[in-house]
Structure formats: structure tokens, C-alpha cells
Design a protein around this motif. Structure first.
Motif, PDB file in Angstrom:
ATOM      1  N   TYR A 101     -24.230  21.770  17.106  1.00 53.17           N
ATOM      2  CA  TYR A 101     -25.790  20.540  16.958  1.00 53.17           C
ATOM      3  C   TYR A 101     -27.204  20.958  17.064  1.00 53.17           C
ATOM      4  CZ  TYR A 101     -28.242  16.416  18.600  1.00 53.17           C
ATOM      5  OH  TYR A 101     -29.155  14.966  18.671  1.00 53.17           O
ATOM      6  N   TYR A 102     -27.606  21.627  17.654  1.00 53.37           N
ATOM      7  CA  TYR A 102     -28.954  22.147  17.826  1.00 53.37           C
ATOM      8  C   TYR A 102     -29.295  23.361  16.131  1.00 53.37           C
ATOM      9  CZ  TYR A 102     -29.897  20.241  21.609  1.00 53.37           C
ATOM     10  OH  TYR A 102     -30.606  18.862  22.750  1.00 53.37           O
ATOM     11  N   GLU A 106     -33.352  18.672  12.440  1.00 52.73           N
ATOM     12  CA  GLU A 106     -33.904  17.958  13.706  1.00 52.73           C
ATOM     13  C   GLU A 106     -33.588  16.790  12.478  1.00 52.73           C
ATOM     14  OE1 GLU A 106     -37.468  16.328  16.276  1.00 52.73           O
ATOM     15  OE2 GLU A 106     -37.539  18.564  14.874  1.00 52.73           O
ATOM     16  N   ASN A 107     -34.011  16.265  11.426  1.00 53.21           N
ATOM     17  CA  ASN A 107     -33.871  14.872  10.684  1.00 53.21           C
ATOM     18  C   ASN A 107     -32.790  14.638  10.815  1.00 53.21           C
ATOM     19  OD1 ASN A 107     -33.414  17.055   8.611  1.00 53.21           O
ATOM     20  ND2 ASN A 107     -34.284  15.809   7.513  1.00 53.21           N
ATOM     21  N   GLN A 108     -31.650  15.462  10.575  1.00 49.11           N
ATOM     22  CA  GLN A 108     -30.321  15.460  10.298  1.00 49.11           C
ATOM     23  C   GLN A 108     -29.547  15.236  11.648  1.00 49.11           C
ATOM     24  OE1 GLN A 108     -28.459  18.689   8.080  1.00 49.11           O
ATOM     25  NE2 GLN A 108     -29.684  17.632   6.388  1.00 49.11           N
ATOM     26  N   ARG A 109     -30.214  15.435  12.317  1.00 46.56           N
ATOM     27  CA  ARG A 109     -29.735  15.679  13.848  1.00 46.56           C
ATOM     28  C   ARG A 109     -29.380  14.800  14.044  1.00 46.56           C
ATOM     29  NH1 ARG A 109     -31.540  20.079  16.469  1.00 46.56           N
ATOM     30  NH2 ARG A 109     -33.576  19.162  17.319  1.00 46.56           N
ATOM     31  N   ARG A 110     -30.265  14.012  14.908  1.00 45.84           N
ATOM     32  CA  ARG A 110     -31.198  12.780  14.658  1.00 45.84           C
ATOM     33  C   ARG A 110     -30.303  11.497  14.550  1.00 45.84           C
ATOM     34  NH1 ARG A 110     -32.398  10.250  18.738  1.00 45.84           N
ATOM     35  NH2 ARG A 110     -33.284   8.164  18.893  1.00 45.84           N
ATOM     36  N   ARG A 111     -30.476  11.734  12.753  1.00 47.43           N
ATOM     37  CA  ARG A 111     -28.923  10.836  12.196  1.00 47.43           C
ATOM     38  C   ARG A 111     -27.367  11.251  12.810  1.00 47.43           C
ATOM     39  NH1 ARG A 111     -29.784  11.609   6.380  1.00 47.43           N
ATOM     40  NH2 ARG A 111     -28.193   9.901   6.180  1.00 47.43           N
ATOM     41  N   PHE A 113     -26.815  12.255  15.980  1.00 44.68           N
ATOM     42  CA  PHE A 113     -26.530  10.937  17.041  1.00 44.68           C
ATOM     43  C   PHE A 113     -26.726   9.676  17.282  1.00 44.68           C
ATOM     44  CE2 PHE A 113     -29.340   9.366  21.011  1.00 44.68           C
ATOM     45  CZ  PHE A 113     -28.868  10.184  21.746  1.00 44.68           C
ATOM     46  N   ASP A 114     -27.331   8.854  16.022  1.00 44.29           N
ATOM     47  CA  ASP A 114     -26.885   7.445  15.971  1.00 44.29           C
ATOM     48  C   ASP A 114     -25.676   7.183  15.841  1.00 44.29           C
ATOM     49  OD1 ASP A 114     -30.100   7.263  16.849  1.00 44.29           O
ATOM     50  OD2 ASP A 114     -30.904   6.738  14.400  1.00 44.29           O
ATOM     51  N   ARG A 117     -23.705   7.528  19.008  1.00 45.67           N
ATOM     52  CA  ARG A 117     -23.775   6.782  19.777  1.00 45.67           C
ATOM     53  C   ARG A 117     -22.981   5.697  19.660  1.00 45.67           C
ATOM     54  NH1 ARG A 117     -29.668   4.474  20.968  1.00 45.67           N
ATOM     55  NH2 ARG A 117     -29.275   7.771  20.838  1.00 45.67           N
TER      56      ARG A 117
END
Length: 123
Positions: A101-102, A106-111, A113-114, A117
Motif C-alpha cells: 500500500y505504501y 500518494e494520489n493513487q493510494r488515496r483513491r 483507500f476510498d 472504505r
């Protein structure tokens, strides 16, 4: 007898070392001790002195407080339900997932994550 705080700190050392891809030998050499001592720290058999914890934190690139994160928090019983292990930091699959994940930008990681969820709420 192992003290719960020593066990917790040891698990956090192991977790961070593993996330960094650092071996016990590499960490031990970086702080000037034998790898067997790192093993004892990670199992909670030996306590980590403040100065040694400071050195370990610097090598692993985290604040000293990282090793105490989650210590005071007792999860509610319902949070332990399902297939989630009691101590997620000891689950190899969960650690591999975190490492992957890390590694994602970052921008793809946030997507991602969403999305995760939304999927967990739909389950």
C-alpha cells in the motif's frame, strides 16, 4: 516475566524493521549491538533502554513515540469480530499489504483507500 509494555515496544520495533525491509543484523549493526539483542527486544524478553530506543528510532526513521502508539487503546469487542487477527502487527499478510500500500504513489493510494472504505461498507 515479560512486561506488556516491553512486548508492545518489541512488536513495534519488529513491525517497523520489517516495513523498512531491514534485517535484525542490519539494525543491530547500525545501533552497535548483536542481532541476538534485537531478537530479545522484539520478543519483549529484554527491555530497551531510552538511549537504545532513541538509536533504533533514528535508524528506522520514526519518532520514539511510534513504539508506544496504540499502547493505551483497548479496542472494543466488536472491533475484534470477523477474520481480523487480535494483533494485526503480527499478521504477515497484513504487513505485506501495508508495505504494498505504501509503495503506491500518494494520489493513487488515496483513491485505493476510498475504494476499500466503500467496499467494506457494502459488505
Amino acid at each position: 516475566m515479560k512486561h506488556p509494555v516491553d512486548v508492545h515496544v518489541g512488536k513495534r520495533i519488529r513491525h517497523r524493521r520489517w516495513m523498512n525491509g531491514t534485517t535484525q543484523q542490519q539494525l543491530a549493526e547500525a545501533v552497535g549491538i548483536k542481532f541476538q539483542q534485537i531478537q530479545k527486544y522484539e520478543t519483549g524478553m529484554n527491555r530497551v533502554s531510552a538511549s537504545r530506543l532513541w538509536d533504533i528510532a533514528n535508524v528506522l526513521k520514526v519518532p520514539v513515540s511510534f513504539f508506544f502508539d496504540g499502547l493505551d487503546v483497548q479496542p472494543p469487542a466488536e472491533a475484534q469480530a470477523g477474520d481480523m487477527p487480535g494483533d494485526i502487527l503480527t499478521d504477515k499478510e497484513a504487513l505485506e499489504l501495508l508495505r504494498s500500500y505504501y509503495a503506491i504513489p500518494e494520489n493513487q493510494r488515496r483513491r485505493l483507500f476510498d475504494l476499500a472504505r466503500v467496499l467494506s461498507e457494502a459488505a
